[in-house]
Design a protein around this motif. Sequence first.
Motif, PDB file in Angstrom:
ATOM      1  N   UNK A   9       0.828  -1.203   0.000  1.00  0.00           N
ATOM      2  CA  UNK A   9       0.000   0.000   0.000  1.00  0.00           C
ATOM      3  C   UNK A   9       0.855   1.242   0.000  1.00  0.00           C
ATOM      4  N   UNK A  10       0.252   2.337  -0.364  1.00  0.00           N
ATOM      5  CA  UNK A  10       0.951   3.617  -0.357  1.00  0.00           C
ATOM      6  C   UNK A  10       1.244   4.039   1.073  1.00  0.00           C
ATOM      7  N   UNK A 164      -1.061 -14.931  -0.221  1.00  0.00           N
ATOM      8  CA  UNK A 164      -1.885 -13.850   0.320  1.00  0.00           C
ATOM      9  C   UNK A 164      -1.171 -12.521   0.149  1.00  0.00           C
ATOM     10  N   UNK A 165      -1.761 -11.644  -0.642  1.00  0.00           N
ATOM     11  CA  UNK A 165      -1.283 -10.265  -0.792  1.00  0.00           C
ATOM     12  C   UNK A 165      -2.483  -9.355  -0.564  1.00  0.00           C
ATOM     13  N   UNK A 166      -2.414  -8.532   0.460  1.00  0.00           N
ATOM     14  CA  UNK A 166      -3.486  -7.592   0.776  1.00  0.00           C
ATOM     15  C   UNK A 166      -3.064  -6.191   0.364  1.00  0.00           C
ATOM     16  N   UNK A 167      -3.947  -5.481  -0.287  1.00  0.00           N
ATOM     17  CA  UNK A 167      -3.668  -4.098  -0.683  1.00  0.00           C
ATOM     18  C   UNK A 167      -4.357  -3.160   0.297  1.00  0.00           C
ATOM     19  N   UNK A 168      -3.565  -2.433   1.088  1.00  0.00           N
ATOM     20  CA  UNK A 168      -4.117  -1.482   2.056  1.00  0.00           C
ATOM     21  C   UNK A 168      -4.486  -0.190   1.335  1.00  0.00           C
ATOM     22  N   UNK A 185      -2.067  -6.539  -7.605  1.00  0.00           N
ATOM     23  CA  UNK A 185      -1.558  -7.889  -7.327  1.00  0.00           C
ATOM     24  C   UNK A 185      -2.170  -8.475  -6.060  1.00  0.00           C
ATOM     25  N   UNK A 186      -3.227  -7.869  -5.555  1.00  0.00           N
ATOM     26  CA  UNK A 186      -3.915  -8.404  -4.373  1.00  0.00           C
ATOM     27  C   UNK A 186      -4.483  -9.783  -4.676  1.00  0.00           C
ATOM     28  N   UNK A 187      -4.380 -10.698  -3.701  1.00  0.00           N
ATOM     29  CA  UNK A 187      -4.921 -12.040  -3.886  1.00  0.00           C
ATOM     30  C   UNK A 187      -5.049 -12.733  -2.537  1.00  0.00           C
TER      31      UNK A 187
END
Length: 212
Positions: A9-10, A164-168, A185-187
């Motif tokens: 995330x940014x 597991x990739x979480x995008x904040x 690329x969230x998954x």
Amino acid sequence: MAKAICIIGESGAGKTTSLRNLNPEETFFIDADKKGGSWKGFRKQYNSENKNYEATDDPTRVLALMKNISEKTGIKYVVIDTLNGIMIGEEMRRSKEKGYDKWMDLANHIYSILDIVSKLREDLTIIYTAHSETEYEEDGVLMTRMKTSGKKTKRLIPESKFNVVLLAKSINGRYIFETHSNNSTAKTPFGAFEEDEIENDIVPVLKVLEEY
């Protein structure tokens, strides 16, 4: 094999804050950004006296900590905040060097820090955080992915090492995790999360992922 989660995330999107509810007695915090946590009471929860905190962006030291925690402690969670802190730290230390070797070494360090998960005990979870960047693909579509230093590290496609990739994200003052790809690329594992957006809190996420 340990479990691994990546939160991208940014800056200001809530990556570090999402870790606020982890139990400090079960967690070791590797502070590669050397800035501490972003919630009240962090310094009391994580410090050298409690033996659950170290500020370092040295990739060799990070690897040594991960191995030691796996082999000699009962810690359940290791946080590495952020992968970019390690990349930038190593890049700056070798800023006067020119040529291919510097970037190859940097890519190798990051690969090793991700790949070591396969050698750690199975009841350990490594939580990596990283900054994101959004750029245009060749077909003109915007894509948000982990920000990397150097072409070699980018070619690793670091997210490929994770299930597991979480995008904040911060949207109108609301902090969330994006769980599925939306030009990103969230998954997450199939069926783990029905919602595309969930609360920015890693603890409920960990509970769901225990089944996977």
